[in-house]
Design a protein around this motif. Structure first.
Motif, short mmCIF file in Angstrom:
data_model
loop_
_atom_site.label_atom_id
_atom_site.label_comp_id
_atom_site.label_asym_id
_atom_site.label_seq_id
_atom_site.Cartn_x
_atom_site.Cartn_y
_atom_site.Cartn_z
N PHE A 14 0.89 -1.15 0.00
CA PHE A 14 0.00 0.00 0.00
C PHE A 14 0.92 1.19 0.00
O PHE A 14 1.31 1.73 1.01
CB PHE A 14 -0.89 -0.01 1.24
CG PHE A 14 -2.01 0.98 1.18
CD1 PHE A 14 -3.22 0.61 0.63
CD2 PHE A 14 -1.85 2.25 1.67
CE1 PHE A 14 -4.25 1.52 0.60
CE2 PHE A 14 -2.88 3.16 1.62
CZ PHE A 14 -4.08 2.79 1.09
N ASN A 61 -12.75 3.50 3.17
CA ASN A 61 -13.87 2.66 2.75
C ASN A 61 -13.48 1.20 2.85
O ASN A 61 -12.37 0.82 2.46
CB ASN A 61 -14.28 2.96 1.31
CG ASN A 61 -14.98 4.30 1.16
OD1 ASN A 61 -15.55 4.82 2.12
ND2 ASN A 61 -14.94 4.86 -0.03
N ARG A 98 -11.75 -5.69 0.97
CA ARG A 98 -10.93 -4.73 0.22
C ARG A 98 -10.97 -3.38 0.93
O ARG A 98 -12.05 -2.85 1.20
CB ARG A 98 -11.45 -4.57 -1.21
CG ARG A 98 -10.54 -3.68 -2.08
CD ARG A 98 -11.07 -3.59 -3.50
NE ARG A 98 -12.19 -2.67 -3.59
CZ ARG A 98 -13.26 -2.88 -4.35
NH1 ARG A 98 -13.37 -4.00 -5.03
NH2 ARG A 98 -14.22 -1.98 -4.41
N GLU A 100 -9.86 0.61 0.93
CA GLU A 100 -9.46 1.70 0.06
C GLU A 100 -9.42 3.00 0.85
O GLU A 100 -10.31 3.27 1.66
CB GLU A 100 -10.43 1.87 -1.11
CG GLU A 100 -10.47 0.72 -2.08
CD GLU A 100 -11.41 0.98 -3.25
OE1 GLU A 100 -12.06 2.06 -3.25
OE2 GLU A 100 -11.51 0.13 -4.13
N SER A 108 -3.25 7.76 -2.51
CA SER A 108 -4.18 6.66 -2.20
C SER A 108 -3.55 5.28 -2.23
O SER A 108 -3.83 4.44 -1.39
CB SER A 108 -5.35 6.68 -3.19
OG SER A 108 -4.86 6.51 -4.51
N ASP A 110 -2.81 1.50 -4.17
CA ASP A 110 -3.75 0.49 -4.65
C ASP A 110 -4.55 -0.07 -3.48
O ASP A 110 -4.08 -0.10 -2.35
CB ASP A 110 -3.01 -0.64 -5.36
CG ASP A 110 -2.35 -0.17 -6.64
OD1 ASP A 110 -2.94 0.71 -7.30
OD2 ASP A 110 -1.27 -0.66 -6.97
N PRO A 111 -5.78 -0.53 -3.73
CA PRO A 111 -6.56 -1.15 -2.66
C PRO A 111 -5.83 -2.36 -2.07
O PRO A 111 -5.08 -3.04 -2.77
CB PRO A 111 -7.85 -1.59 -3.37
CG PRO A 111 -7.93 -0.73 -4.57
CD PRO A 111 -6.51 -0.49 -5.01
N LYS A 196 -9.96 2.94 -12.37
CA LYS A 196 -9.07 3.24 -11.26
C LYS A 196 -9.72 4.29 -10.37
O LYS A 196 -10.41 5.18 -10.84
CB LYS A 196 -7.73 3.79 -11.77
CG LYS A 196 -6.98 2.88 -12.73
CD LYS A 196 -6.29 1.76 -12.01
CE LYS A 196 -5.38 0.98 -12.95
NZ LYS A 196 -4.70 -0.14 -12.27
N THR A 197 -9.46 4.18 -9.05
CA THR A 197 -9.86 5.22 -8.12
C THR A 197 -8.70 6.19 -7.98
O THR A 197 -7.60 5.79 -7.60
CB THR A 197 -10.24 4.64 -6.76
OG1 THR A 197 -11.35 3.75 -6.92
CG2 THR A 197 -10.63 5.75 -5.79
N HIS A 199 -7.03 9.95 -6.61
CA HIS A 199 -7.09 11.01 -5.60
C HIS A 199 -6.41 12.28 -6.08
O HIS A 199 -6.51 13.32 -5.43
CB HIS A 199 -6.43 10.54 -4.31
CG HIS A 199 -7.23 9.51 -3.58
ND1 HIS A 199 -7.44 8.25 -4.09
CD2 HIS A 199 -7.88 9.55 -2.39
CE1 HIS A 199 -8.17 7.55 -3.23
NE2 HIS A 199 -8.45 8.32 -2.21
N LYS A 253 -13.41 7.98 -9.93
CA LYS A 253 -13.17 6.64 -10.46
C LYS A 253 -13.60 6.58 -11.92
O LYS A 253 -14.65 7.08 -12.30
CB LYS A 253 -13.91 5.58 -9.65
CG LYS A 253 -13.55 4.15 -10.04
CD LYS A 253 -14.19 3.14 -9.08
CE LYS A 253 -13.75 1.72 -9.42
NZ LYS A 253 -14.32 0.72 -8.49
#
Length: 280
Positions: A14, A61, A98, A100, A108, A110-111, A196-197, A199, A253
Motif C-alpha cells: 500500500f 472505505n 478490500r 481503500e 491513495s 492500490d486497494p 481506477k480510483t 485522488h 473513479k
C-alpha cells in the motif's frame, strides 16, 4: 470456534507497505460444525510510513465479498479515530475484504485485499506515505494515449509523441508549432484499461520554460463518451522540470482520463510540452 492451526501473516503493498495479520488460536477441534463462527471483528490501524505517527481523521472505505457473493459491497465508510483506528464489527466470515483510502490528504495507493476466515477478530495495519513523491504515481504499464489535439512531427519517429507522457524518462509530447503553433486548448485522452480510483494528478514539463502551462483541467469517464470534470485549476510558473501535483476534492473513479491545458503562462507561446503525466 473455528481457529487456524497456526498464525498466518501476509504482507500487502500500500505504497510502501501494508501488513494484514489474522489473529488465531491453536485448537484441535477446528472442524466441529457446532462451533463454526459466522462473524468477526476487523480492526484497522493507519500509520505514517516516515515516522510511524498515527493518522487520525482519515477517511477509509471497506468493501466485503462474503463467500457466495460475486461482487464487493461497501460495508463501512468512516474515519479513523484519534489513535488512527477503525473497527468494523460483526463482519460475515469467511470473507474477502478490500480496503481503500477515501481521502485526499495522502496518496491513495492500490486497494489492499485480504481474506478473513473463521477468527473472532482480525487486524490490519497500513503504513502510508504521507508525503507525495514520484513513486506515488500508479503503474502506467499498458496504458495508452488514444486521442490528442496535435503533435509536432519531425524526422524522428519517436519524438514528441503523446504516448511519451506515460514513460519514465525525459521524452516529451510536444504540440504542433509547424506553420504557426496550434493554439490552446491542448489535450489528450488516456485509456488506463480498467477503472481506477484516483485522488489526484501529477504532471511535469521538460527542464525548460518552453511553453509553460498555466490553466488546466482533468476529466474522467467510464466509456470515453460521457465525461465528468473533476479539476479546473492553475499551476504556478516554477523551476523547469518540477512536478506539479493536483489533489481532487473527492476521489474519482473511471477508466479514461482527459488532460486539457487551457491557458499559457507566456501568451506568446501557444504550444506546450509535457514530459510525464500520472495519477495517484
Amino acid at each position: 470456534m473455528i481457529a487456524l492451526k497456526k498464525k498466518i501473516k501476509a504482507a500487502f503493498t500500500f505504497f510502501a507497505l501494508a501488513v494484514f495479520t489474522l489473529s488465531c488460536n491453536d485448537d484441535a477441534d477446528i472442524w466441529e460444525d457446532d462451533n463454526l463462527e459466522t462473524s468477526a471483528n476487523l480492526e484497522i490501524m493507519l500509520k505514517g510510513k516516515e515516522n510511524h505517527d498515527v493518522l487520525a481523521d482519515v477517511k477509509v472505505n471497506v468493501f466485503a465479498k462474503p463467500k457466495g457473493s460475486e461482487d464487493f459491497a461497501l460495508v463501512y465508510a468512516g474515519t479513523t479515530d484519534e489513535e488512527g483506528r477503525i473497527e468494523v464489527k460483526n463482519l460475515q466470515v469467511p470473507n474477502i475484504v478490500r480496503l481503500e483510502m477515501a481521502d485526499t490528504k495522502y496518496p491513495s495507493g492500490d486497494p489492499v485485499i485480504a481474506k478473513i476466515l473463521g477468527q473472532k477478530s482480525a487486524s490490519m495495519e497500513l503504513q502510508i506515505n504521507t508525503l507525495w513523491q514520484p513513486q506515488s504515481i500508479m503503474d502506467r504499464t499498458g496504458w495508452e494515449v488514444i486521442d490528442f489535439s496535435s503533435m509536432h512531427k519531425t524526422s524522428n519517429a519517436t519524438a514528441n509523441l503523446p504516448g511519451n507522457v506515460l514513460l519514465d524518462n525525459t521524452s516529451i509530447w510536444h504540440s504542433n508549432y509547424a506553420g504557426g503553433a496550434t493554439p490552446y486548448p491542448h489535450w489528450l485522452v488516456i485509456d488506463m484499461k480498467e477503472a481506477k480510483t484516483m485522488h489526484g494528478y501529477a504532471l511535469k514539463q521538460r527542464a525548460s520554460n518552453n511553453g509553460p502551462i498555466k490553466g488546466l483541467e482533468f476529466y474522467v469517464s467510464d466509456d470515453n463518451v460521457n465525461w465528468e470534470k473533476v479539476v479546473a485549476t492553475e499551476i504556478p510558473l516554477t523551476n523547469p522540470g518540477e512536478w506539479h501535483t493536483i489533489k481532487l476534492q473527492q476521489p474519482a473513479k473511471g477508466r479514461y482520463i482527459k488532460f486539457v491545458a487551457t491557458s499559457p503562462h507566456l501568451p506568446t507561446a501557444q504550444f506546450i510540452n509535457l514530459e510525464q503525466l500520472g495519477v495517484y
